[in-house]
Design a protein around this motif. Structure first.
Motif, PDB file in Angstrom:
ATOM      1  N   LEU A 180      -2.662  22.822 -13.997  1.00 25.72           N
ATOM      2  CA  LEU A 180      -3.820  22.457 -13.184  1.00 25.72           C
ATOM      3  C   LEU A 180      -3.540  21.381 -12.147  1.00 25.72           C
ATOM      4  N   LEU A 181      -2.365  20.784 -12.197  1.00 23.76           N
ATOM      5  CA  LEU A 181      -2.094  19.642 -11.333  1.00 23.76           C
ATOM      6  C   LEU A 181      -2.030  20.034  -9.863  1.00 23.76           C
ATOM      7  N   ASP A 182      -1.589  21.261  -9.587  1.00 20.00           N
ATOM      8  CA  ASP A 182      -1.479  21.695  -8.187  1.00 20.00           C
ATOM      9  C   ASP A 182      -2.829  21.771  -7.479  1.00 20.00           C
ATOM     10  N   ASP A 183      -3.911  21.857  -8.263  1.00 16.57           N
ATOM     11  CA  ASP A 183      -5.242  21.965  -7.651  1.00 16.57           C
ATOM     12  C   ASP A 183      -5.772  20.620  -7.144  1.00 16.57           C
ATOM     13  N   ILE A 184      -5.194  19.509  -7.614  1.00 21.33           N
ATOM     14  CA  ILE A 184      -5.852  18.202  -7.463  1.00 21.33           C
ATOM     15  C   ILE A 184      -5.126  17.323  -6.444  1.00 21.33           C
ATOM     16  N   SER A 185      -5.900  16.723  -5.536  1.00 20.80           N
ATOM     17  CA  SER A 185      -5.341  15.741  -4.595  1.00 20.80           C
ATOM     18  C   SER A 185      -5.420  14.354  -5.226  1.00 20.80           C
ATOM     19  N   ILE A 186      -4.263  13.735  -5.387  1.00 12.65           N
ATOM     20  CA  ILE A 186      -4.184  12.468  -6.123  1.00 12.65           C
ATOM     21  C   ILE A 186      -3.299  11.486  -5.377  1.00 12.65           C
ATOM     22  N   GLU A 187      -3.725  10.248  -5.305  1.00 13.00           N
ATOM     23  CA  GLU A 187      -2.879   9.149  -4.850  1.00 13.00           C
ATOM     24  C   GLU A 187      -2.918   8.075  -5.928  1.00 13.00           C
ATOM     25  N   ILE A 188      -1.753   7.735  -6.433  1.00 11.51           N
ATOM     26  CA  ILE A 188      -1.618   6.688  -7.453  1.00 11.51           C
ATOM     27  C   ILE A 188      -1.048   5.447  -6.777  1.00 11.51           C
ATOM     28  N   VAL A 189      -1.732   4.314  -6.943  1.00 13.09           N
ATOM     29  CA  VAL A 189      -1.230   3.045  -6.422  1.00 13.09           C
ATOM     30  C   VAL A 189      -1.115   2.073  -7.586  1.00 13.09           C
ATOM     31  N   MET A 190       0.100   1.664  -7.888  1.00 14.37           N
ATOM     32  CA  MET A 190       0.348   0.627  -8.892  1.00 14.37           C
ATOM     33  C   MET A 190       0.880  -0.592  -8.148  1.00 14.37           C
ATOM     34  N   THR A 191       0.040  -1.603  -8.037  1.00 19.89           N
ATOM     35  CA  THR A 191       0.406  -2.774  -7.236  1.00 19.89           C
ATOM     36  C   THR A 191       1.373  -3.660  -8.001  1.00 19.89           C
ATOM     37  N   GLY A 192       2.110  -4.465  -7.236  1.00 20.60           N
ATOM     38  CA  GLY A 192       3.077  -5.381  -7.841  1.00 20.60           C
ATOM     39  C   GLY A 192       2.607  -6.812  -7.869  1.00 20.60           C
ATOM     40  N   ASP A 193       1.325  -7.029  -7.513  1.00 18.24           N
ATOM     41  CA  ASP A 193       0.854  -8.429  -7.421  1.00 18.24           C
ATOM     42  C   ASP A 193      -0.615  -8.572  -7.782  1.00 18.24           C
ATOM     43  N   GLU A 194      -1.067  -7.817  -8.775  1.00 22.86           N
ATOM     44  CA  GLU A 194      -2.475  -7.911  -9.154  1.00 22.86           C
ATOM     45  C   GLU A 194      -2.778  -9.254  -9.800  1.00 22.86           C
ATOM     46  N   GLU A 195      -1.832  -9.753 -10.585  1.00 23.58           N
ATOM     47  CA  GLU A 195      -2.094 -10.990 -11.316  1.00 23.58           C
ATOM     48  C   GLU A 195      -1.969 -12.234 -10.435  1.00 23.58           C
ATOM     49  N   LYS A 196      -1.202 -12.132  -9.378  1.00 24.74           N
ATOM     50  CA  LYS A 196      -1.019 -13.261  -8.459  1.00 24.74           C
ATOM     51  C   LYS A 196      -0.779 -12.674  -7.073  1.00 24.74           C
ATOM     52  N   SER A 197      -1.866 -12.469  -6.352  1.00 30.25           N
ATOM     53  CA  SER A 197      -1.790 -11.719  -5.101  1.00 30.25           C
ATOM     54  C   SER A 197      -0.916 -12.412  -4.067  1.00 30.25           C
ATOM     55  N   GLY A 198      -0.192 -11.587  -3.307  1.00 30.00           N
ATOM     56  CA  GLY A 198       0.598 -12.114  -2.201  1.00 30.00           C
ATOM     57  C   GLY A 198      -0.296 -12.509  -1.039  1.00 30.00           C
ATOM     58  N   THR A 199       0.283 -13.236  -0.113  1.00 31.50           N
ATOM     59  CA  THR A 199      -0.454 -13.645   1.084  1.00 31.50           C
ATOM     60  C   THR A 199       0.328 -13.260   2.330  1.00 31.50           C
ATOM     61  N   PRO A 200      -0.371 -12.873   3.397  1.00 28.72           N
ATOM     62  CA  PRO A 200      -1.828 -12.759   3.488  1.00 28.72           C
ATOM     63  C   PRO A 200      -2.352 -11.565   2.699  1.00 28.72           C
ATOM     64  N   LEU A 201      -3.589 -11.717   2.209  1.00 24.05           N
ATOM     65  CA  LEU A 201      -4.179 -10.693   1.360  1.00 24.05           C
ATOM     66  C   LEU A 201      -4.346  -9.370   2.105  1.00 24.05           C
ATOM     67  N   GLU A 202      -4.590  -9.435   3.409  1.00 28.21           N
ATOM     68  CA  GLU A 202      -4.779  -8.193   4.162  1.00 28.21           C
ATOM     69  C   GLU A 202      -3.515  -7.338   4.186  1.00 28.21           C
ATOM     70  N   LEU A 203      -2.349  -7.953   4.018  1.00 19.22           N
ATOM     71  CA  LEU A 203      -1.109  -7.193   3.907  1.00 19.22           C
ATOM     72  C   LEU A 203      -0.841  -6.805   2.455  1.00 19.22           C
ATOM     73  N   SER A 204      -1.119  -7.729   1.547  1.00 21.31           N
ATOM     74  CA  SER A 204      -0.904  -7.470   0.127  1.00 21.31           C
ATOM     75  C   SER A 204      -1.690  -6.255  -0.350  1.00 21.31           C
ATOM     76  N   LYS A 205      -2.925  -6.124   0.105  1.00 20.03           N
ATOM     77  CA  LYS A 205      -3.798  -5.060  -0.382  1.00 20.03           C
ATOM     78  C   LYS A 205      -3.967  -3.908   0.607  1.00 20.03           C
ATOM     79  N   LYS A 206      -3.180  -3.899   1.675  1.00 20.58           N
ATOM     80  CA  LYS A 206      -3.341  -2.873   2.710  1.00 20.58           C
ATOM     81  C   LYS A 206      -3.121  -1.468   2.167  1.00 20.58           C
ATOM     82  N   ASP A 207      -2.060  -1.261   1.404  1.00 18.31           N
ATOM     83  CA  ASP A 207      -1.778   0.077   0.877  1.00 18.31           C
ATOM     84  C   ASP A 207      -2.917   0.559  -0.018  1.00 18.31           C
ATOM     85  N   LEU A 208      -3.456  -0.344  -0.818  1.00 22.45           N
ATOM     86  CA  LEU A 208      -4.546   0.014  -1.715  1.00 22.45           C
ATOM     87  C   LEU A 208      -5.819   0.351  -0.934  1.00 22.45           C
ATOM     88  N   ILE A 209      -6.147  -0.466   0.042  1.00 21.82           N
ATOM     89  CA  ILE A 209      -7.358  -0.223   0.843  1.00 21.82           C
ATOM     90  C   ILE A 209      -7.221   1.060   1.656  1.00 21.82           C
TER      91      ILE A 209
END
Length: 439
Positions: free
Chosen positions: A162-191
């Motif tokens: 069933l996996l071929d039917d589904i559009s999925i993007e997985i984002v596992m961040t490397g800085d959730e516990e201590k965000s990088g700066t600037p935040l707009e770059l740190s979280k850009k891929d996620l946003i």
């Protein structure tokens, strides 16, 4: 001659039979999904154990990347296009991003993170089993268990064809516990991923109760209060020339924060530390400082630092305005300045879509025999990466990760491995139904 009634009866029977066949096929596919989860649960648990024993404190970039590479290998095997990004521009290790383009249905964003709060100098570096199901280990619940649940759900959908039917993007961040700066770059891929998605699923562990799901999270931002007064001999305090001094003005402000805002539901504003006196030297990292003064000298300066947590953008805005208004009403001969940090974690606001998605999740949980699931009190769920999807996706829930443990961010962090299969089954069946409009 065949009567109209006979034709109608035959048609009704045909429709009924078609419905039964459709339901039966739907049932068979879901059973195939759950059996696939059972088949791969033990290897998933071994992956949790392996990655928990790899230190991936946020500032241990090599460790964060090592965990990312292990998950990347798993997702590569399932046909995802994967990338470990470079986090140099925001001072962190980077993120793992994996994508698959499906044939139909909504687009999913699945969110995890690779880092933990346990750096290389932590005494907590490896897992131990407290019994046959409770694992004590750094990041087992927050959130390597959740990352592996994502992978296990994907493997089950893959095995069920069933996996071929589904559009999925997985984002596992490397800085959730201590965000990088600037935040707009740190979280850009996620946003950016959130802007492409329709539904966001977060695999944090919520409040560690398998019977709850997060439909709203409070956002968090820091604030700094700086107050000045006229230094003088203490005998001159409250005079027209000298006024009240910095410490009295600071006390007034904090007391008014409490009086005017403390009863507002789901809002908190904690002053983390305060220093004040005659000669004040704050530490560069903003976590303390040194001060000197005398009992017979009116205080010249104080600094307070704290955080502000709100459940919606409107509540956050209103709280800031109230705090600024309070700060502006100074005692005589004093001055106060309140500043809020740029960025911070936004709230995941409660929406109709989030509530509807919780309903779907609850239906799947009940259908699979795992019982009902209700919403977490947002006071029991701190800020998390899923909050950055707010206002971008139609539906979002969090807390789908490894649950049943406790004491996150401490050397007593635990997770119940029995929830690995449960959460993966609900996740995979939920996605299957959403893609195929089975609700």
């Amino acid at each position: 001659m065949i009567s109209n009634l006979t034709i109608k009866n035959a048609l009704s029977i045909a429709i009924f039979c078609f419905s039964i066949l459709g339901f039966s096929q739907h049932n068979r596919l879901e059973k195939r999904i759950t059996k696939a989860v059972d088949k791969h649960t033990e290897s998933a648990i071994q992956l949790i154990k392996k990655t928990v024993n790899i230190n991936s404190g946020t500032m241990n970039f090599d460790g964060v990347r090592a965990v990312g590479k292990l998950y990347q290998k798993e997702l590569d095997q399932l046909g995802f296009k994967t990338e470990l990004t470079n986090g140099d521009t925001y001072g962190r290790a980077g993120h793992l991003i994996a994508t698959r383009e499906g044939k139909k249905g909504p687009k999913f964003l699945m969110i995890g993170h690779l880092d933990t709060v346990f750096e290389l100098d932590s005494p907590f570096q490896e897992y131990t089993m407290l019994n046959d199901s409770i694992m004590k280990g750094p990041g087992v619940a927050d959130m390597k268990g959740g990352d592996v649940i994502i992978i296990l759900a994907m493997r089950a959908l893959h095995d069920a064809g069933l996996l071929d039917d589904i559009s999925i993007e997985i984002v596992m961040t490397g800085d959730e516990e201590k965000s990088g700066t600037p935040l707009e770059l740190s979280k850009k891929d996620l946003i950016d991923a959130a802007k492409r998605a329709d539904i966001a699923l977060g695999f944090e562990n919520g409040d560690n109760n398998p019977k709850t799901i997060v439909v709203s999270r409070r956002g968090s931002t820091d604030w700094k209060l700086k107050v000045t007064g006229n230094p003088a001999h203490s005998s001159q305090i409250f005079t027209e020339a000298i006024g009240a001094g910095a410490i009295y003005e600071t006390s007034r402000i904090l007391n008014e924060f409490y009086i005017q805002l403390a009863k507002e539901k789901d809002l908190t504003f904690n002053p983390g530390f305060i220093i004040g006196g005659t000669n004040l030297n704050p530490d560069a990292d903003g976590t303390g400082g040194h001060v000197s003064g005398k009992t017979n000298v009116v205080s010249q300066e104080t600094i307070v630092r704290g955080d502000l947590r709100a459940v919606s953008l409107e509540q956050l805005k209103n709280a800031k305005e109230t705090m600024k208004m309070i700060v502006s009403q100074n005692y005589p001969k004093t001055n106060a300045e309140l500043t809020f940090s740029a960025g911070g974690y936004p709230p995941l606001s409660l929406t109709e879509g989030n509530t509807k998605l919780l309903g779907y999740f609850n239906t799947v949980s009940e259908d699979l025999g795992f019982g009902s699931v209700v919403a977490v009190n947002p006071r029991n769920a701190g800020a998390a990466d899923i909050s950055f999807t707010s206002e971008h996706v139609e539906m979002a829930i969090d807390g789908l990760g490894l649950t049943g443990g406790g004491d996150d961010h401490t050397i007593n962090e635990t997770g119940n491995l029995n929830t690995v299969a449960t959460q993966a089954k609900i996740t995979a069946v939920l996605m299957y139904r959403l893609v195929n409009s089975k609700f």
